[in-house]
Write an enzyme that holds these catalytic residues in place. Structure first.
Site, PDB file in Angstrom:
ATOM      1  N   TYR A 111       8.114  22.205   8.629  1.00 27.27           N
ATOM      2  CA  TYR A 111       8.098  20.865   7.250  1.00 27.27           C
ATOM      3  C   TYR A 111       9.211  20.433   7.749  1.00 27.27           C
ATOM      4  CZ  TYR A 111       9.872  17.480   3.432  1.00 27.27           C
ATOM      5  OH  TYR A 111      10.132  16.479   2.848  1.00 27.27           O
ATOM      6  N   GLY A 160       5.705   8.288  -4.946  1.00 24.42           N
ATOM      7  CA  GLY A 160       4.769   7.086  -4.998  1.00 24.42           C
ATOM      8  C   GLY A 160       4.407   7.230  -6.419  1.00 24.42           C
ATOM      9  N   GLY A 210       0.291   8.444  -1.603  1.00 22.58           N
ATOM     10  CA  GLY A 210       0.693   9.272  -2.253  1.00 22.58           C
ATOM     11  C   GLY A 210       1.381   9.533  -3.703  1.00 22.58           C
ATOM     12  N   LEU A 264       1.018  -0.804   0.161  1.00 20.83           N
ATOM     13  CA  LEU A 264      -0.174  -0.119  -0.078  1.00 20.83           C
ATOM     14  C   LEU A 264       0.994   1.168  -0.167  1.00 20.83           C
ATOM     15  CD1 LEU A 264      -2.803   0.449   2.252  1.00 20.83           C
ATOM     16  CD2 LEU A 264      -1.380   2.165   1.190  1.00 20.83           C
ATOM     17  N   SER A 312       2.212  11.859  -7.345  1.00 17.68           N
ATOM     18  CA  SER A 312       3.524  12.178  -7.823  1.00 17.68           C
ATOM     19  C   SER A 312       4.976  12.403  -7.056  1.00 17.68           C
ATOM     20  CB  SER A 312       3.709  14.261  -7.900  1.00 17.68           C
ATOM     21  OG  SER A 312       2.999  14.175  -6.380  1.00 17.68           O
TER      22      SER A 312
END
Length: 301
Positions: free
Chosen positions: A158, A19, A13, A10, A16
Site C-alpha cells: 500500500y 469522497g 470513490g 470529478l 465512503s
C-alpha cells in the site's frame, strides 16, 4: 443570463471515506460535482442527483480504454472538468514476503495506474483551457509505512503504491509548469488515520495458505493492532475535507496561502514527513564526505 462561474469537480470513490464527505462540502460552496464509484448503486443510496450533482459509475481499476470512455462521458455533462480528485483507493494489508505479484498488481492498479489513466484522460481539456486542478489523495504511509503511534507493519505494498503516486505527481507538476501550463495545479494530499465508516476490518490482514510460520507472531500482532485501531482513529474526516476544498478554492482556512504541492493532513502525517526528512538528511550528512566526490577524475578529500 447570469454567467455560470461554478467549478466542475470529478471525485472518485465517493461511496465512503473522504469522497463521500467531499461531495456535500463542494456542493455547499456552489460548485458542481460528478460523483463516481465502482458500482453506481453504492452512491445512489447516498446521493440524489440534482442540477449540480451527477452520479457516474467509474471503476478506477478498469482497463485504460474504459477509463478514457468514462472521462469523455464526464466531460459531456457540463463541458469541462475543472477539478479532479483522485480519491478512490484501498489498503492491502499483507507482509511484503507474503505478497504475490498479483497482489502488487491489484494494489497498484487501483491506487496508481487507475488515477494516472484518469489524469491523462482529463489533462488535454485542462490544457486546452490552460487551467485546472488535480488532487491526488496519497497517504502518510508513503513517508513512514509504520504509524508513529502504533507498531504496525504490513503496509509495504500500500505504501509503495502511494509513494509511486506521489513521485508521479511531483514529476507531472514539473512537466506541466515547464511546458507553459503553470495554472494546471497538482496537489498531493497525504492523510494520517481518519475515522470514517470505511473501517480497517473491511480490509483485514491477508495471510496466504502457505504462509511461512516464521512470521506468525508478527502477523498476529498486526491483526491485533488493526482491531484495536478500528474506528478509533483520531482524525475527523469532516474537518479534513473542508481543508481540501478550502485549498482548491483558495478560501476559508486557505485564504492568502500559496497553492500546496504537498498537503499532509493530521499530526501523524506531519510527524511521518518530518521523521523521513530527518532520516534522509542524516544519511546525506553521514556519507557526504564520500558520496560528494564521485565524479570522473575526482578523488575523495
Amino acid at each position: 443570463m447570469a454567467l455560470d462561474c461554478s467549478r466542475v469537480w470529478l471525485v472518485t470513490g465517493t461511496s465512503s471515506g473522504f469522497g463521500r464527505r467531499l461531495v456535500p462540502s463542494i456542493l455547499r460552496r456552489g460548485d458542481k460535482v460528478i460523483a463516481t464509484a465502482r458500482k453506481i448503486d453504492t452512491i445512489q443510496r447516498i446521493f440524489t442527483p440534482t442540477d449540480s450533482l451527477h452520479l457516474l459509475e467509474l471503476d478506477i481499476s478498469a482497463e485504460e480504454a474504459t477509463i478514457k470512455l468514462k472521462a469523455q462521458e464526464a466531460l459531456k455533462l457540463w463541458g469541462k472538468v475543472d477539478v479532479l480528485i483522485n480519491n478512490a483507493g484501498y489498503s492491502l494489508k499483507i507482509l511484503a514476503e507474503d505478497a504475490t505479484l498479483s497482489d502488487f498488481q491489484a494494489q497498484f492498479q487501483t491506487n496508481f495506474y487507475g488515477p494516472a489513466a484518469l489524469t491523462n484522460a482529463l489533462l488535454p481539456q485542462m490544457r486546452s483551457r490552460r487551467e485546472g486542478t488535480i488532487v491526488m489523495i496519497g497517504s502518510r504511509s508513503s513517508w513512514n509505512p509504520i504509524p508513529c503511534h502504533v507498531n504496525m507493519p504490513g503496509l509495504a505494498i500500500y505504501a509503495a503504491s502511494k509513494a509511486a503516486l506521489r513521485v508521479y505527481s511531483e514529476t507531472l507538476a514539473q512537466e506541466l509548469s515547464s511546458s507553459g501550463f503553470p495554472n494546471i495545479r497538482i496537489g498531493i494530499v497525504e492523510p494520517s488515520g481518519f475515522r470514517t465508516e470505511q473501517n480497517v476490518l473491511g480490509y483485514p490482514m491477508q495471510v496466504p495458505t502457505d504462509a511461512d510460520p516464521a512470521y506468525d507472531l508478527l502477523r498476529a500482532r498486526i491483526q491485533t493492532n488493526l482491531e484495536a485501531l478500528d474506528l478509533n482513529q483520531s482524525g475527523d474526516p469532516d474537518k479534513a475535507v473542508e481543508v481540501i476544498v478550502d485549498a482548491v478554492r483558495g478560501e476559508g482556512q486557505a485564504e492568502g496561502k500559496e497553492w500546496p504541492l504537498y498537503l499532509p493532513l493530521g499530526r501523524d502525517a506531519n510527524k511521518g514527513v518530518e521523521t523521513k526528512c530527518v532520516k534522509m538528511l542524516t544519511a546525506v550528512k553521514d556519507w557526504k564526505e564520500i558520496t560528494d566526490y564521485l565524479d570522473i577524475d575526482e578523488e575523495c578529500v
